[in-house]
Design a protein around this motif. Structure first.
Motif, PDB file in Angstrom:
ATOM      1  N   GLU A 100      -6.852  10.001  -5.200  1.00  0.00           N
ATOM      2  CA  GLU A 100      -5.966  10.802  -5.880  1.00  0.00           C
ATOM      3  C   GLU A 100      -4.962  11.536  -4.649  1.00  0.00           C
ATOM      4  N   ARG A 101      -3.655  11.805  -4.861  1.00  0.00           N
ATOM      5  CA  ARG A 101      -2.781  12.558  -4.158  1.00  0.00           C
ATOM      6  C   ARG A 101      -2.850  14.213  -4.513  1.00  0.00           C
ATOM      7  N   ASP A 102      -2.496  15.020  -3.742  1.00  0.00           N
ATOM      8  CA  ASP A 102      -2.492  16.281  -3.882  1.00  0.00           C
ATOM      9  C   ASP A 102      -1.256  16.520  -4.711  1.00  0.00           C
ATOM     10  N   ALA A 112       0.982  -1.201   0.006  1.00  0.00           N
ATOM     11  CA  ALA A 112      -0.006  -0.113  -0.045  1.00  0.00           C
ATOM     12  C   ALA A 112       0.882   1.175   0.070  1.00  0.00           C
ATOM     13  N   VAL A 113       0.945   1.837  -1.133  1.00  0.00           N
ATOM     14  CA  VAL A 113       1.630   3.111  -1.183  1.00  0.00           C
ATOM     15  C   VAL A 113       0.992   4.340  -0.536  1.00  0.00           C
ATOM     16  N   THR A 114       1.472   5.016   0.524  1.00  0.00           N
ATOM     17  CA  THR A 114       0.730   5.981   1.297  1.00  0.00           C
ATOM     18  C   THR A 114       1.609   7.372   1.015  1.00  0.00           C
ATOM     19  N   LYS A 115       2.442   7.379   0.033  1.00  0.00           N
ATOM     20  CA  LYS A 115       3.200   8.720  -0.258  1.00  0.00           C
ATOM     21  C   LYS A 115       2.213   9.632  -0.348  1.00  0.00           C
ATOM     22  N   GLY A 116       2.316  11.014   0.058  1.00  0.00           N
ATOM     23  CA  GLY A 116       1.443  11.864  -0.201  1.00  0.00           C
ATOM     24  C   GLY A 116       0.110  11.965   0.788  1.00  0.00           C
ATOM     25  N   LEU A 132      10.929   0.628   0.738  1.00  0.00           N
ATOM     26  CA  LEU A 132      11.229   2.061   0.091  1.00  0.00           C
ATOM     27  C   LEU A 132      11.349   1.991  -1.475  1.00  0.00           C
ATOM     28  N   ILE A 133      10.307   2.612  -2.016  1.00  0.00           N
ATOM     29  CA  ILE A 133      10.130   2.089  -3.633  1.00  0.00           C
ATOM     30  C   ILE A 133      10.618   3.368  -4.717  1.00  0.00           C
ATOM     31  N   GLY A 134      11.037   4.326  -4.238  1.00  0.00           N
ATOM     32  CA  GLY A 134      11.552   5.456  -4.980  1.00  0.00           C
ATOM     33  C   GLY A 134      12.922   5.499  -4.929  1.00  0.00           C
ATOM     34  N   VAL A 189       2.561  -5.758  -6.083  1.00  0.00           N
ATOM     35  CA  VAL A 189       2.004  -4.725  -6.557  1.00  0.00           C
ATOM     36  C   VAL A 189       2.034  -3.423  -5.893  1.00  0.00           C
ATOM     37  N   ARG A 190       2.387  -2.394  -6.348  1.00  0.00           N
ATOM     38  CA  ARG A 190       2.586  -1.221  -5.351  1.00  0.00           C
ATOM     39  C   ARG A 190       1.431  -0.234  -5.724  1.00  0.00           C
ATOM     40  N   LEU A 191       0.414  -0.219  -4.744  1.00  0.00           N
ATOM     41  CA  LEU A 191      -0.895   0.308  -4.955  1.00  0.00           C
ATOM     42  C   LEU A 191      -1.016   1.916  -4.298  1.00  0.00           C
ATOM     43  N   GLY A 192      -1.093   2.838  -4.996  1.00  0.00           N
ATOM     44  CA  GLY A 192      -1.564   3.981  -4.239  1.00  0.00           C
ATOM     45  C   GLY A 192      -2.958   4.598  -4.536  1.00  0.00           C
ATOM     46  N   THR A 193      -3.018   5.181  -5.666  1.00  0.00           N
ATOM     47  CA  THR A 193      -4.371   5.887  -6.025  1.00  0.00           C
ATOM     48  C   THR A 193      -5.641   4.842  -5.823  1.00  0.00           C
ATOM     49  N   VAL A 194      -5.410   3.558  -6.344  1.00  0.00           N
ATOM     50  CA  VAL A 194      -6.620   2.617  -6.128  1.00  0.00           C
ATOM     51  C   VAL A 194      -7.156   2.431  -4.693  1.00  0.00           C
ATOM     52  N   GLY A 230       3.645  -3.476 -11.509  1.00  0.00           N
ATOM     53  CA  GLY A 230       2.009  -2.944 -11.288  1.00  0.00           C
ATOM     54  C   GLY A 230       1.815  -1.973 -10.422  1.00  0.00           C
ATOM     55  N   MET A 231       1.074  -0.784 -10.850  1.00  0.00           N
ATOM     56  CA  MET A 231       0.764   0.416 -10.273  1.00  0.00           C
ATOM     57  C   MET A 231      -0.847   0.207 -10.225  1.00  0.00           C
ATOM     58  N   SER A 232      -1.463   1.475  -9.952  1.00  0.00           N
ATOM     59  CA  SER A 232      -2.927   1.343 -10.030  1.00  0.00           C
ATOM     60  C   SER A 232      -3.386   1.237 -11.294  1.00  0.00           C
ATOM     61  N   GLY A 233      -2.757   1.603 -12.579  1.00  0.00           N
ATOM     62  CA  GLY A 233      -2.917   1.684 -13.783  1.00  0.00           C
ATOM     63  C   GLY A 233      -2.850   0.359 -14.637  1.00  0.00           C
ATOM     64  N   GLU A 235       6.800   3.734   0.529  1.00  0.00           N
ATOM     65  CA  GLU A 235       6.928   5.212   0.705  1.00  0.00           C
ATOM     66  C   GLU A 235       8.023   5.393  -0.620  1.00  0.00           C
ATOM     67  N   ASN A 236       7.895   6.485  -1.284  1.00  0.00           N
ATOM     68  CA  ASN A 236       9.046   6.528  -2.138  1.00  0.00           C
ATOM     69  C   ASN A 236      10.061   7.808  -2.018  1.00  0.00           C
ATOM     70  N   ARG A 237       9.936   8.412  -0.679  1.00  0.00           N
ATOM     71  CA  ARG A 237      11.053   9.322  -0.351  1.00  0.00           C
ATOM     72  C   ARG A 237      11.481   8.988   0.952  1.00  0.00           C
ATOM     73  N   LEU A 285      13.515  -8.234  -9.110  1.00  0.00           N
ATOM     74  CA  LEU A 285      13.494  -7.105  -9.922  1.00  0.00           C
ATOM     75  C   LEU A 285      12.276  -6.183  -9.704  1.00  0.00           C
ATOM     76  N   MET A 286      12.563  -4.892  -9.928  1.00  0.00           N
ATOM     77  CA  MET A 286      11.443  -3.929 -10.017  1.00  0.00           C
ATOM     78  C   MET A 286      11.352  -3.337 -11.398  1.00  0.00           C
ATOM     79  N   THR A 287      10.233  -3.089 -11.618  1.00  0.00           N
ATOM     80  CA  THR A 287      10.157  -2.081 -12.977  1.00  0.00           C
ATOM     81  C   THR A 287       8.739  -1.102 -12.733  1.00  0.00           C
ATOM     82  N   MET A 288       8.853   0.063 -13.726  1.00  0.00           N
ATOM     83  CA  MET A 288       7.751   0.746 -13.931  1.00  0.00           C
ATOM     84  C   MET A 288       7.604   0.833 -15.287  1.00  0.00           C
ATOM     85  N   ALA A 289       6.257   0.491 -15.800  1.00  0.00           N
ATOM     86  CA  ALA A 289       5.846   0.385 -17.148  1.00  0.00           C
ATOM     87  C   ALA A 289       5.712   1.879 -17.634  1.00  0.00           C
TER      88      ALA A 289
HETATM   89  C1  LIG Z   1       3.575   6.526  -6.225  1.00  0.00           C
HETATM   90  C2  LIG Z   1       4.167   5.057  -6.793  1.00  0.00           C
HETATM   91  C3  LIG Z   1       3.503   3.925  -7.053  1.00  0.00           C
HETATM   92  C4  LIG Z   1       1.872   4.046  -6.798  1.00  0.00           C
HETATM   93  O1  LIG Z   1       1.224   4.575  -7.952  1.00  0.00           O
HETATM   94  P1  LIG Z   1      -0.240   4.629  -8.118  1.00  0.00           P
HETATM   95  O2  LIG Z   1      -0.483   4.786  -9.558  1.00  0.00           O
HETATM   96  O3  LIG Z   1      -1.029   5.783  -7.222  1.00  0.00           O
HETATM   97  O4  LIG Z   1      -0.985   3.390  -7.704  1.00  0.00           O
HETATM   98  C5  LIG Z   1       4.161   2.715  -7.217  1.00  0.00           C
HETATM   99  N1  LIG Z   1       5.406   2.886  -7.597  1.00  0.00           N
HETATM  100  C6  LIG Z   1       6.123   3.846  -7.279  1.00  0.00           C
HETATM  101  C7  LIG Z   1       7.552   3.700  -7.643  1.00  0.00           C
HETATM  102  C8  LIG Z   1       5.721   4.993  -7.052  1.00  0.00           C
HETATM  103  O5  LIG Z   1       6.303   6.312  -6.984  1.00  0.00           O
END
Ligand SMILES: *Cc1c(COP(=O)(O)O)cnc(C)c1O
Length: 232
Positions: free
Chosen positions: A229-231, A35-39, A80-82, A220-225, A204-207, A58-60, A162-166
């Motif tokens: 939405e974050r500010d 659960a990605v709680t950043k912001g 720590l994901i960022g 799966v790293r899920l924030g928005t879902v 995998g993220m929310s989208g 958290e990413n920071r 491994l980790m990746t962002m699409a």
């Molecule tokens: C913010 C963040 C996420 C979560 O993103 P959402 O689209 O809100 O689910 C996942 N991974 C990383 C590295 C992020 O910075």
């Protein structure tokens, strides 16, 4: 957000995870939600934990520090994901259980040095960039496997996958292509490198988390879902 609202959202996410697993012949117990709680404030982390989540991302470093201080180091598994700057390695190293974003050999060396000096190995994933997008960090290109090998050889690190962002797009085929390429790279690394533990794929993220699960994601790293939405 109330705990009941959070449980409701988490339940709907779990249904989508189950469906993606069913489509790809996987066991939903092999997919963990981070659960990605950043912001969001620490109170949201507390709600998520009360609502049944154990893994917090958290990413920071600064925000991770604040949340850990407010919630307690042992109250969750912290991810720590960022991007981690080398000058923040020392203060961050005791705050997370898994670092998803070892994105350079230089960072890996610094982490390993610090881990060796404290006597505690660091559990981490290597962030890869198989799509070659210039805006995304990570290990990529034709020498990716040899870079992964160099990182795995460092004594202070336990590399668990491994980790990746699409790329940011609505095109599911692009998501599938990137996630499948990441899975293949992890398989190659697992076969070639004795110290690479092919245990986790953080994808995998929310989208795009359903495509990621269909291609083998275990985290799966899920924030928005989960939190809205974050500010900006
Ligand atoms: C913010 C963040 C996420 C979560 O993103 P959402 O689209 O809100 O689910 C996942 N991974 C990383 C590295 C992020 O910075």
């Amino acid at each position: 957000m109330t705990e009941a609202e959070f449980r409701d959202r988490l339940g709907r996410v779990a249904e989508r995870i189950d469906a993606a697993c069913a489509r790809s012949g996987r066991d939903p117990r092999d997919v963990t939600v981070v659960a990605v709680t950043k912001g969001h404030p620490a109170a949201v982390v507390a709600t998520a934990i009360a609502g049944g989540v154990r893994e917090i991302g958290e990413n920071r470093v600064q925000e991770l520090e604040e949340k850990v201080a407010a919630i307690g180091r042992g109250a969750a598994r912290w991810h720590l994901i960022g991007h981690l700057q080398r000058n923040k390695v020392r203060r961050s190293i005791d705050l997370f259980d898994l670092l998803h974003s070892v994105d350079s050999i230089r960072l890996a060396r610094k982490l390993s040095e610090e881990a060796v000096s404290t006597g505690r190995p660091v559990d981490a994933l290597i962030q890869v960039n198989v799509s070659g997008e210039a805006t995304k960090g990570g290990i990529g290109g034709p020498s990716a496997l040899s870079s992964i090998g160099e990182i795995c050889a460092l004594p202070g690190l336990r590399i668990q996958g491994l980790m990746t962002m699409a790329p940011f797009t609505d095109d599911a085929r692009t998501h599938h292509r990137v996630f499948a390429a990441t899975r293949r790279l992890a398989e190659e690394a697992g076969a070639a490198l004795p110290r690479f533990e092919a245990r986790h794929l953080s994808m995998g993220m929310s989208g795009d988390f359903e495509a990621a699960i269909e291609e083998g994601s275990t985290l799966v790293r899920l924030g928005t879902v989960l939190f809205g939405e974050r500010d900006r």
